[in-house]
Design an enzyme around this catalytic site. Structure first.
Site, PDB file in Angstrom:
ATOM      1  N   THR A   1       0.811  -1.224   0.000  1.00  0.00           N
ATOM      2  CA  THR A   1       0.000   0.000   0.000  1.00  0.00           C
ATOM      3  C   THR A   1       0.840   1.269   0.000  1.00  0.00           C
ATOM      4  O   THR A   1       0.304   2.363   0.183  1.00  0.00           O
ATOM      5  CB  THR A   1      -0.915   0.043   1.247  1.00  0.00           C
ATOM      6  OG1 THR A   1      -0.086  -0.091   2.407  1.00  0.00           O
ATOM      7  CG2 THR A   1      -1.947  -1.069   1.219  1.00  0.00           C
ATOM      8  N   LYS A   2       2.134   1.158  -0.224  1.00  0.00           N
ATOM      9  CA  LYS A   2       2.990   2.342  -0.140  1.00  0.00           C
ATOM     10  C   LYS A   2       3.065   3.068  -1.492  1.00  0.00           C
ATOM     11  O   LYS A   2       2.572   2.567  -2.495  1.00  0.00           O
ATOM     12  CB  LYS A   2       4.380   1.949   0.373  1.00  0.00           C
ATOM     13  CG  LYS A   2       4.335   1.271   1.759  1.00  0.00           C
ATOM     14  CD  LYS A   2       4.009   2.251   2.888  1.00  0.00           C
ATOM     15  CE  LYS A   2       3.482   1.609   4.153  1.00  0.00           C
ATOM     16  NZ  LYS A   2       4.422   0.896   4.980  1.00  0.00           N
TER      17      LYS A   2
END
Ligand SMILES: *Cc1c(COP(=O)(O)O)cnc(C)c1O
Length: 396
Positions: A199-200
């Site tokens: 999710t970065k």
């Protein structure tokens, strides 16, 4: 992993269509990434090799550092940063209770003790004014986290660190694009560590990198990343066979060519993606600003906010019921984070208890992260805001 995103991952793992109408996060990987991975598969070296090196060169350039070492996670990057300067049992490292548990675990992996300092009530970043009260003879380093993409004030921190001979290892998992007073993460730190978790800002599923300007640190990081081996598998075969030696006790944290291939095309989208997230955050702001029951962390005028997450604070008494209702209404969400000193592990090991860090506890009890990703339609931000307002008003 970001604990709050677990529902999303459960849906994916089950091979089902996502159950959220408003997904918390969607990656934007596609044709460009497939082409780079195909290029790796057509070659011989799947493990650490040319793509990894290419990524390291470009990533060092992007972050403005001389050297980058690509690894398998940000946790590994932080762990190696500490090891590169021989931090271990008997040492203390100052960090924040308002972060993902991995920050503290990277310190504990070395045998050193994470010493927590409460956060600013309006940002959730480590409170510089309380830092010196945590210093002891055993303090070796500070590990600040630029929470949600808002950079900590690094100038006074560097000044304090220099006065006491401390290292600074920046946890930049949220702050790839951040700026403060024209400075970037890593400008004043001894190392800066990045995450490429699912999710970065850029992702290869699992991955990380550590950057530095110091050549000796860089050399040690490279050895520590792969068992302490003097030669990688690719090096050993480049010009006939080369024997390897082991010079120090290392770990198995090397990033491979496939992970690096996934990351390479994303470097070109960093600035357009952060702009998209900032625009979506502005939409959320317009919808939620001034609501009597919904507060949020502030931005600072001197900061370029990387907007890794968009978080709100609702009254602690209703937070968990708000979460329940968001999910019922098809809104994916996260909790970033409940204060880490209240985890069983840290309470049992170090005797931390509720009341120790009131600002972190208050944020941890009130926080909810709303859906945010570069290609999220603007209407999602508007509709999620409306759903949230309705839920909060009904529950309050
Ligand atoms: C994601 C994250 C980490 C850990 O990153 P990994 O790459 O999963 O090890 C560390 N710190 C913060 C603040 C994070 O959000």
């Amino acid at each position: 992993m970001d604990a709050g995103n677990s529902n999303y991952h459960r849906c994916r793992q089950a091979g089902k269509t996502l159950k959220y109408r408003y997904e918390f996060f969607k990656h934007d990987l596609g044709a460009a990434e497939l082409a780079e991975v195909e290029d790796v598969l057509k070659g011989v070296i799947l493990t650490t090799g040319e793509k990894t090196k290419q990524f390291e060169t470009l990533f060092a350039e992007y972050t403005g550092r001389k050297y980058a070492v690509a690894v398998t996670s940000c946790t590994a990057a932080l762990h190696l940063s500490l090891l590169a300067h021989d931090i271990g049992p008997g040492d203390e490292v100052i960090t924040t209770p308002m972060t993902f548990i991995a920050t503290a675990l990277s310190i504990m992996k070395t045998g050193a003790k994470p010493v927590l300092v409460d956060v600013e009530p309006d940002t959730g970043n480590i409170d510089f004014d309380q830092l010196d009260s945590a210093l002891t003879k055993r303090t070796k380093a500070i590990m600040p986290v630029h929470l949600y993409g808002l950079m900590c004030d690094m100038k006074p921190m560097r000044h304090l660190a220099n006065m006491y001979g401390l290292k600074i290892y920046e946890d930049c998992a949220h702050s790839l694009e951040s700026r403060r007073d024209g400075m970037r993460p890593g400008d004043l730190g001894d190392t800066a560590s990045y995450s490429f978790f699912a999710t970065k800002a850029i992702t290869c599923g699992e991955g990380g990198a550590v950057v530095t300007d110091d050549e000796a640190t860089y050399r040690k990081l490279k050895l520590l990343r792969l068992h302490g081996l003097t030669k990688t598998a690719e090096d050993r075969h480049r010009e006939g066979y080369q024997h390897w030696d082991v010079e120090l006790f290392g770990w198995k944290y090397n990033m491979d060519n496939i992970q690096a291939a996934l990351l390479l095309p994303q470097l070109k989208r960093i600035s357009s993606n952060v702009e998209k997230r900032q625009n979506l955050a502005a939409t959320y702001d317009r919808e939620l600003d001034g609501h009597p029951l919904i507060r949020k962390p502030v931005n600072r005028p001197e900061c370029f906010h990387a907007r890794h997450l968009y978080t709100v604070w609702v009254p602690a008494a209703i937070r968990d019921r708000v979460i329940e209702q968001l999910i019922k209404n098809g809104v994916g969400m996260g909790v970033n984070y409940r204060a880490i000193h209240l985890t069983t592990l840290l309470m049992e090991k170090y005797g931390y208890k509720r009341g120790d860090f009131p600002n972190a506890e208050r944020i941890g009890d009130e926080t909810i992260s709303l859906p945010l990703y570069p290609n999220m339609p603007e209407k999602n931000a508007i509709e999620v805001s409306q759903i949230l307002k309705k839920i909060v008003e009904e529950l309050a």
